[in-house]
Design a protein around this motif. Sequence first.
Motif, PDB file in Angstrom:
ATOM      1  N   LYS A   2       0.813  -1.217   0.000  1.00  0.00           N
ATOM      2  CA  LYS A   2       0.000   0.000   0.000  1.00  0.00           C
ATOM      3  C   LYS A   2       0.847   1.268   0.000  1.00  0.00           C
ATOM      4  O   LYS A   2       0.566   2.206  -0.728  1.00  0.00           O
ATOM      5  CB  LYS A   2      -0.942   0.017   1.200  1.00  0.00           C
ATOM      6  N   PHE A   3       1.908   1.312   0.834  1.00  0.00           N
ATOM      7  CA  PHE A   3       2.738   2.506   0.897  1.00  0.00           C
ATOM      8  C   PHE A   3       3.382   2.782  -0.452  1.00  0.00           C
ATOM      9  O   PHE A   3       3.384   3.905  -0.945  1.00  0.00           O
ATOM     10  CB  PHE A   3       3.799   2.363   1.986  1.00  0.00           C
ATOM     11  N   ARG A   4       3.931   1.746  -1.071  1.00  0.00           N
ATOM     12  CA  ARG A   4       4.581   1.901  -2.372  1.00  0.00           C
ATOM     13  C   ARG A   4       3.583   2.420  -3.394  1.00  0.00           C
ATOM     14  O   ARG A   4       3.891   3.291  -4.200  1.00  0.00           O
ATOM     15  CB  ARG A   4       5.177   0.566  -2.800  1.00  0.00           C
ATOM     16  N   ALA A  10       0.668   4.826  -8.072  1.00  0.00           N
ATOM     17  CA  ALA A  10       0.449   3.711  -8.978  1.00  0.00           C
ATOM     18  C   ALA A  10      -1.004   3.261  -9.039  1.00  0.00           C
ATOM     19  O   ALA A  10      -1.385   2.534  -9.939  1.00  0.00           O
ATOM     20  CB  ALA A  10       1.331   2.535  -8.573  1.00  0.00           C
ATOM     21  N   GLY A  11      -1.815   3.635  -8.085  1.00  0.00           N
ATOM     22  CA  GLY A  11      -3.207   3.196  -8.074  1.00  0.00           C
ATOM     23  C   GLY A  11      -4.128   4.348  -7.739  1.00  0.00           C
ATOM     24  O   GLY A  11      -3.695   5.451  -7.428  1.00  0.00           O
ATOM     25  N   ARG A  12      -5.403   4.086  -7.806  1.00  0.00           N
ATOM     26  CA  ARG A  12      -6.382   5.112  -7.464  1.00  0.00           C
ATOM     27  C   ARG A  12      -6.422   5.315  -5.961  1.00  0.00           C
ATOM     28  O   ARG A  12      -6.309   4.374  -5.196  1.00  0.00           O
ATOM     29  CB  ARG A  12      -7.757   4.685  -7.949  1.00  0.00           C
ATOM     30  N   ILE A  13      -6.613   6.544  -5.550  1.00  0.00           N
ATOM     31  CA  ILE A  13      -6.744   6.878  -4.136  1.00  0.00           C
ATOM     32  C   ILE A  13      -8.213   7.161  -3.854  1.00  0.00           C
ATOM     33  O   ILE A  13      -8.824   8.003  -4.512  1.00  0.00           O
ATOM     34  CB  ILE A  13      -5.887   8.111  -3.765  1.00  0.00           C
ATOM     35  N   GLY A  19      -5.703   2.152  -3.690  1.00  0.00           N
ATOM     36  CA  GLY A  19      -6.339   0.926  -4.146  1.00  0.00           C
ATOM     37  C   GLY A  19      -5.305  -0.070  -4.634  1.00  0.00           C
ATOM     38  O   GLY A  19      -4.111   0.234  -4.724  1.00  0.00           O
ATOM     39  N   PRO A  20      -5.730  -1.261  -4.973  1.00  0.00           N
ATOM     40  CA  PRO A  20      -4.791  -2.291  -5.437  1.00  0.00           C
ATOM     41  C   PRO A  20      -4.190  -1.929  -6.792  1.00  0.00           C
ATOM     42  O   PRO A  20      -4.805  -1.229  -7.595  1.00  0.00           O
ATOM     43  CB  PRO A  20      -5.649  -3.542  -5.524  1.00  0.00           C
TER      44      PRO A  20
END
Length: 104
Positions: A2-4, A10-13, A19-20
């Motif tokens: 999640k932190f990365r 890299a993903g939707r917030i 998100g994944p």
Amino acid sequence: MKFRELVLNAGRIRCGFPGPVDFVDIASRTEYAAETLQENLLFGTLEQSIEKFYLYADASVDLSCYNPVFGLEPTFARWFLELSIERVMPAFASSYGPGAASIM
């Protein structure tokens, strides 16, 4: 992961939570290449570690945090910490003054 995902955008917030992310989407990123990790992370021989710490010290970084939680067995993590105290930190005391070993 999640932190990365959050840091790399890299993903939707949603509501402040990342998100994944599909592994395929990040697998080709250069920051995960073995050469990049070897160059930028503080691992390697004691001499390589000292050289990397000098780069940080020369850039006026005066504090480093040792984090042994990357899958190491506790006895190995302790051994590595003791080895760093005995062999790496003294290299900085002679170059940067009496209190300089605290950059570890």
